[in-house]
Enzyme design. Structure first.
Site, PDB file in Angstrom:
ATOM      1  CE1 TYR A 238       9.612 -62.264 -16.761  1.00 50.87           C
ATOM      2  CE2 TYR A 238      11.497 -61.428 -18.126  1.00 50.87           C
ATOM      3  CZ  TYR A 238      10.219 -61.199 -17.378  1.00 50.87           C
ATOM      4  OH  TYR A 238       9.283 -59.986 -17.702  1.00 50.87           O
TER       5      TYR A 238
ATOM      6  CE  LYS B 271      11.010 -60.622 -14.047  1.00 50.66           C
ATOM      7  NZ  LYS B 271      11.711 -59.782 -14.820  1.00 50.66           N
TER       8      LYS B 271
END
EC number: 4.3.3.7
Length: 300
Positions: free
Chosen positions: A136, A164
């Protein structure tokens, strides 16, 4: 390591009772509603799931219940957002024992690590379990930016399967593809740049507003994936005022208020997040209620 992650993955909210205790039944009921609307995966305990507001044991309680309840209907990932690398590794190992399908790993919380420290953190978490990992990258919120070149250096770890991307800069999609090729699955992590990101070739969308508008999220995704861009743009223009709520500092309160307005739980968040009041509350309610009144017809 191969995974079949693609499509809309909600960053699911965690529901609370009025006394701020975790409301497991309400959380599971909300997951059912999103799965019924056709989402492709589920991410528990992300930013929107208030990961850092839950105790370690509460996180495991939420995961255990969610994995058992979803029971393989869609892949279940968990956020890994801890203050130290050691605790992140411990949590990754405990999550694996509960049967989650993957990890969405953040840099260590609070401390702003440099590139060497960031890579060491991710590699340590990867070594703590056999689970595939979505890295992320959200420098806006967490002040650590992983560049495309740094992702290329991480590509030798097979457990790193997805990214992400939440820089809010759609140029990163192309830059990562140019530097890393198809080594990683790419997920858009910012709601109000998702259509642009879909045009550029992402594999999935980790969404916040899907919590309140799951069917519309799926509609937008399907239209774009089918190349029906004129229709997708029409839906996107309707949706964008709502999607902007995902990029505010108070995105959790905004999304939970939207949940409540749409009948998917309460707006209760744990302090230090407080309920919205006064003009701010009325402004956000206005955006939500206008969207509800003008929502698109759900046909594809």
């Amino acid at each position: 390591m191969k995974v079949d992650w693609s499509g809309v993955f909600p960053a699911a909210t965690t529901q609370f009772n009025a006394d701020f205790s975790v409301n497991i039944p309400a959380t599971l009921q909300h997951l059912d509603a999103m799965i019924a609307a056709g989402v492709h995966g589920m991410i528990m305990l992300g930013t929107v799931g208030e990961n850092c507001s839950l105790s370690y044991d509460e996180k495991l309680e939420v995961l255990k219940a969610s994995v058992a309840h979803i029971n393989g209907r869609v892949p279940v990932l968990t956020g890994v957002a801890e203050f130290t690398t050691a605790t992140a590794c411990r949590f990754a190992a405990d999550a694996a024992k509960l049967g989650v399908d993957g990890l969405m790993v953040l840099p260590a919380m609070v401390y702003r690590s440099d590139s060497r420290e960031t890579a060491a953190h991710f590699r340590a978490v990867a070594a703590a379990s056999d689970l595939p990992i979505m890295i992320y990258n959200n420098p806006v919120s967490y002040k650590v930016d992983i560049t495309p070149e740094e992702f290329a250096e991480l590509a030798d770890e097979p457990k790193f399967v997805a990214i992400k991307e939440s820089t809010e800069d759609t140029r990163r999609i192309t830059d990562i593809r140019n530097v890393c090729g198809d080594r990683f699955l790419l997920f858009c992590g910012v709601d109000d740049v998702v259509l642009e990101s879909m045009v550029l070739g992402i594999d999935g969308w980790v969404s916040g507003l899907v919590n309140a508008f799951p069917a519309e999220n799926r509609l937008l995704w399907d239209l774009a994936m089918e190349g029906r861009y004129a229709e997708a743009v029409e839906v996107y223009r309707w949706y964008t005022p709502l999607l902007h709520l995902d990029t505010d500092m108070k995105l959790v309160q905004y999304i939970k208020l939207a949940n409540a307005e749409c009948g998917y739980g309460t707006e209760t968040t744990r302090p230090p997040r407080l309920p919205l009041i006064s003009d701010e509350r009325e402004r956000v309610l206005g955006v939500i209620r206008k969207a509800i009144a003008t929502r698109p017809v759900l046909t594809v």
